[in-house]
Design a protein around this motif. Structure first.
Motif, PDB file in Angstrom:
ATOM      1  N   ASN A 189       0.859  -1.178   0.000  1.00  0.00           N
ATOM      2  CA  ASN A 189       0.000   0.000   0.000  1.00  0.00           C
ATOM      3  C   ASN A 189       0.891   1.221   0.000  1.00  0.00           C
ATOM      4  OD1 ASN A 189      -1.902   1.976   0.349  1.00  0.00           O
ATOM      5  ND2 ASN A 189      -3.004   0.913   1.992  1.00  0.00           N
ATOM      6  N   TRP A 190       0.744   2.018  -1.060  1.00  0.00           N
ATOM      7  CA  TRP A 190       1.557   3.221  -1.150  1.00  0.00           C
ATOM      8  C   TRP A 190       1.193   4.217  -0.045  1.00  0.00           C
ATOM      9  CZ3 TRP A 190       2.088   4.825  -6.995  1.00  0.00           C
ATOM     10  CH2 TRP A 190       2.833   3.823  -7.669  1.00  0.00           C
ATOM     11  N   GLY A 191      -0.062   4.212   0.429  1.00  0.00           N
ATOM     12  CA  GLY A 191      -0.484   5.174   1.435  1.00  0.00           C
ATOM     13  C   GLY A 191       0.180   4.969   2.775  1.00  0.00           C
ATOM     14  N   THR A 192       0.489   3.733   3.138  1.00  0.00           N
ATOM     15  CA  THR A 192       1.125   3.453   4.425  1.00  0.00           C
ATOM     16  C   THR A 192       2.632   3.319   4.320  1.00  0.00           C
ATOM     17  OG1 THR A 192       0.742   1.081   4.064  1.00  0.00           O
ATOM     18  CG2 THR A 192      -0.948   2.316   5.294  1.00  0.00           C
ATOM     19  N   GLU A 193       3.123   2.795   3.198  1.00  0.00           N
ATOM     20  CA  GLU A 193       4.552   2.566   3.059  1.00  0.00           C
ATOM     21  C   GLU A 193       5.292   3.715   2.391  1.00  0.00           C
ATOM     22  OE1 GLU A 193       5.267  -1.145   1.214  1.00  0.00           O
ATOM     23  OE2 GLU A 193       3.905  -2.274   2.523  1.00  0.00           O
ATOM     24  N   LEU A 194       4.595   4.524   1.615  1.00  0.00           N
ATOM     25  CA  LEU A 194       5.221   5.669   0.935  1.00  0.00           C
ATOM     26  C   LEU A 194       4.533   6.967   1.332  1.00  0.00           C
ATOM     27  CD1 LEU A 194       5.596   4.128  -2.659  1.00  0.00           C
ATOM     28  CD2 LEU A 194       7.317   4.238  -0.860  1.00  0.00           C
ATOM     29  N   TRP A 195       4.156   7.101   2.635  1.00  0.00           N
ATOM     30  CA  TRP A 195       3.400   8.265   3.078  1.00  0.00           C
ATOM     31  C   TRP A 195       4.193   9.562   2.951  1.00  0.00           C
ATOM     32  CZ3 TRP A 195       5.611  10.946   7.055  1.00  0.00           C
ATOM     33  CH2 TRP A 195       6.607  10.283   7.778  1.00  0.00           C
TER      34      TRP A 195
ATOM     35  N   LEU B 253      -6.421  10.701   4.751  1.00  0.00           N
ATOM     36  CA  LEU B 253      -6.362  11.360   3.447  1.00  0.00           C
ATOM     37  C   LEU B 253      -5.239  10.809   2.575  1.00  0.00           C
ATOM     38  CD1 LEU B 253      -6.999  15.092   4.497  1.00  0.00           C
ATOM     39  CD2 LEU B 253      -8.598  13.449   3.507  1.00  0.00           C
ATOM     40  N   VAL B 254      -4.014  10.753   3.092  1.00  0.00           N
ATOM     41  CA  VAL B 254      -2.874  10.295   2.290  1.00  0.00           C
ATOM     42  C   VAL B 254      -3.056   8.859   1.819  1.00  0.00           C
ATOM     43  CG1 VAL B 254      -0.405   9.773   2.393  1.00  0.00           C
ATOM     44  CG2 VAL B 254      -1.258  11.958   3.251  1.00  0.00           C
TER      45      VAL B 254
END
Length: 633
Positions: free
Chosen positions: A4-10, A210-211
């Motif tokens: 998940n880009w939202g949690t790993e690439l926040w 949001l992110v």
């Protein structure tokens, strides 16, 4: 394993923006690759089609339909043309499906990416504004706390030194100031706590709500883009796989055409085409020249011996090449027929009257032009000379009696088959006109039945002429077959050839020599009826006339320089001329050179000369300038 880009690439917003931008650039580059691939396929198909068209015969030739290797090459060219068509279909499918769809998807993808990153920037701007507000309240709280501490410290110092009434009043005032500062610091503290709580809430919502949502949308968009690239690659392979079966059939057709080549049949066909039917010449008998030694040497006998030697040195018929140039120079000139007195169809095409002869002999003029012209106009002079040859003498009799027996029979059979096809075509046209006339008679509003009568009369006259020609050629064919049968029977019985009679080197040879010296023109004929005697002038122009013949054989078809309309009907009886009906439109390929004949063309297969006085010529403007330039040169 999912990610998940939202949690790993926040915290990688800028890198994600760069990566997705590079992905769209790659999609545009792949679209350009497919487009250029389609252009290459289209250009390749065009070159293959032009190659097939270049080597395909421009007109049907009897020789090319007779031999298996020519037919195989023609089939190869047809299959190659079909192969080019499949390549064109491949290019069209790539343009219509892959390139167009990828271009449209790229535009939609750019708009979607722009929307997602705008949402991310707004969320990032909101958290930054909340952080700035927290920092502002924090600094204000810090400032108020320091001011309250200084005020309290000042109050404590004044309170210790308080002894007089004035000092007591100063201490009271310092105490009030310290209390106000403490109250302001307490309010700043509450404001700071409120800003801190609000920032923490906003930050938690930003990084946990949001992110992840925005980055998940960006991740889905990227996955769809990658999947679409894979689908485009599979589509590229599928489009080409669809045309492979037909391309394979084309290649199999080429292989089948190669298998159809039959060397034995082609060599037998050569025999059928060029076989003359004559027997090879027999042994040459001994000619005793010692008999002339006993004659007295005198001027008259010397001249007689020279004439006798010339007669004896003449070649036998298989080794003689007739010179069209010398035959022309020794034959009378044949002018074109004058126009009939009435333009009606029944007018006489050939009248005994003839127009006044030109001031100078056209053939002699052409020979003079040929000897004095340069290389630029030599070919034109040769063509003009050939025209005069064909009009004065023709290429041969109409019944092909100048050809060997087998060749004559084949020529007549070919002509009869062509006449039968023309008769069948005219009969179909006659039947169609008759049906049309019946329809007009039943329904006059559709047309006038009387308007078809001239055309029906013309078709009727054409049929009568064709049937007459068919009957005449059938008679010639029967004659040729009967002579060929007699020749074959004589050949089988052993009565043909020069060795049919036994001769000795003695008196028989002398009598044979005497027969050669005194035989008439009829006894010097070849088996096909042509003379073996050469004119004396032929020896002088032999080499030059052979060059003329070579140039005539390699002549290319002339381009059209204008059109003409026939004013009177004309029946072309000599070979080299062409028949025409009144009012017919023909193409002009060569102007009148002063002998009264104009070279015209009806179609790629029918071309010949007609009298200039029988037609009205309309030359093109470019052709007029070219003809004037060629005459000046």
């Amino acid at each position: 394993m999912s990610s998940n880009w939202g949690t790993e690439l926040w915290d990688q917003f800028d890198n994600l923006e760069k990566h997705t931008g590079w992905g769209i650039d790659f999609l545009e580059r792949y679209t350009k690759f497919v487009k250029e691939r389609a252009d290459i396929e289209l250009s390749y198909a065009k070159q293959i089609r032009n190659l097939s068209k270049k080597f395909h015969p421009k007109r049907s030739r009897e020789e090319e339909s007779r031999y298996s290797w020519c037919c195989a090459f023609a089939a190869t060219l047809r299959e190659l043309n079909e192969y080019a068509g499949q390549r064109e279909a491949l290019a069209e499918n790539l343009h219509a499906h892959t390139v167009t769809e990828l271009t449209r998807y790229t535009q939609d993808l750019k708009a979607e990416r722009k929307s997602h990153f705008q949402d991310g920037r707004r969320a990032q701007q909101h958290i930054e504004n909340s952080w700035k507000q927290l920092e502002s309240s924090k600094r204000r709280f810090e400032r108020d706390c320091k001011e309250a501490e200084r005020a309290q410290h000042n109050f404590d110092r004044i309170d210790i030194d308080n002894k007089t009434d004035g000092e007591k009043r100063c201490s009271l005032k310092a105490r009030q100031t310290a209390q106000q500062k403490q109250q302001a610091a307490e309010e700043s503290r509450k404001d700071y706590l409120t800003s801190l709580n609000q920032f923490n809430q906003n930050q938690h919502q930003h990084y946990h709500t949001l992110v992840p949502v925005i980055y998940q949308r960006i991740q889905d968009m990227e996955e769809r883009r990658i999947e679409r690239v894979g689908e485009a690659m599979r589509s590229l392979a599928e489009v080409e796989r669809k045309v492979l079966p037909i391309i394979t059939q084309c290649l199999e057709g080429v292989a089948d055409a190669a298998e159809s080549v039959q060397p034995r049949m082609d060599t037998r066909q050569v025999v059928e085409v060029y076989k003359s039917g004559f027997d090879p010449p027999g042994d040459v008998e001994f000619e005793d020249y010692s008999a002339t030694i006993r004659r007295s040497i005198s001027e008259s006998s010397y001249l007689d011996n020279r004439a006798e030697g010339r007669r004896q040195s003449r070649k036998l018929w298989p080794f003689i090449r007739k010179s069209k140039l010398m035959t022309l120079l020794s034959s009378p000139r044949q002018p074109p027929p004058p126009p009939p007195t009435s333009p009606s169809p029944g007018g006489v095409a050939n009248s005994p009257q003839s127009p006044p002869p030109p001031a100078r002999e056209p053939i002699a003029q052409r020979l003079n032009d040929l000897m004095t012209s340069g290389s630029r106009t030599r070919k034109q002079c040769l063509r003009s000379l050939k025209r005069g040859l064909s009009l004065k003498l023709g290429s041969g009799p109409e019944d092909y009696s100048h050809l060997p027996p087998d060749q004559r029979r084949k020529k007549l059979q070919t002509r009869i088959s062509n006449i039968n096809r023309e008769i069948q075509r005219e009969r179909e046209q006659r039947d169609a006109l008759a049906k049309m006339r019946e329809v007009y008679e039943r329904s006059p509003e559709l047309g006038n039945a009387g308007s078809l009568e001239p055309r029906m009369d013309e078709v009727k006259q054409t049929l009568e002429r064709l049937e007459e020609e068919l009957h005449k050629n059938q008679g010639w064919l029967a004659e040729a077959e009967s002579r060929l049968a007699e020749h074959n029977s004589t050949r089988q019985s052993g009565g043909c050839g020069f060795n049919s009679q036994a001769t000795t080197p003695g008196s028989s040879s002398l009598s044979h020599l005497d027969n050669i010296n005194h035989q008439g023109p009829a006894s010097r004929e070849s088996p096909d009826g042509s003379y073996t005697e050469d004119h004396s002038a032929e020896l002088h122009f032999k080499s030059r006339s052979s060059e003329f013949d070579d140039d005539f054989d390699d002549e290319e078809p002339l381009p059209s320089i204008g059109t003409c309309k026939s004013l009177y009907p004309f029946q072309g009886q000599n070979e080299g001329t062409i028949s025409m009906v009144e009012g017919e439109l023909l193409s002009v390929v060569e102007e009148d050179k002063g002998d009264g004949w104009t070279r015209v063309r009806r179609n790629p297969e029918e071309e010949g000369y007609v009298p200039t006085s029988y037609i009205k010529v309309f030359l093109d403007s470019n052709a007029k300038g070219f003809m004037q330039t060629s005459r000046l040169v």
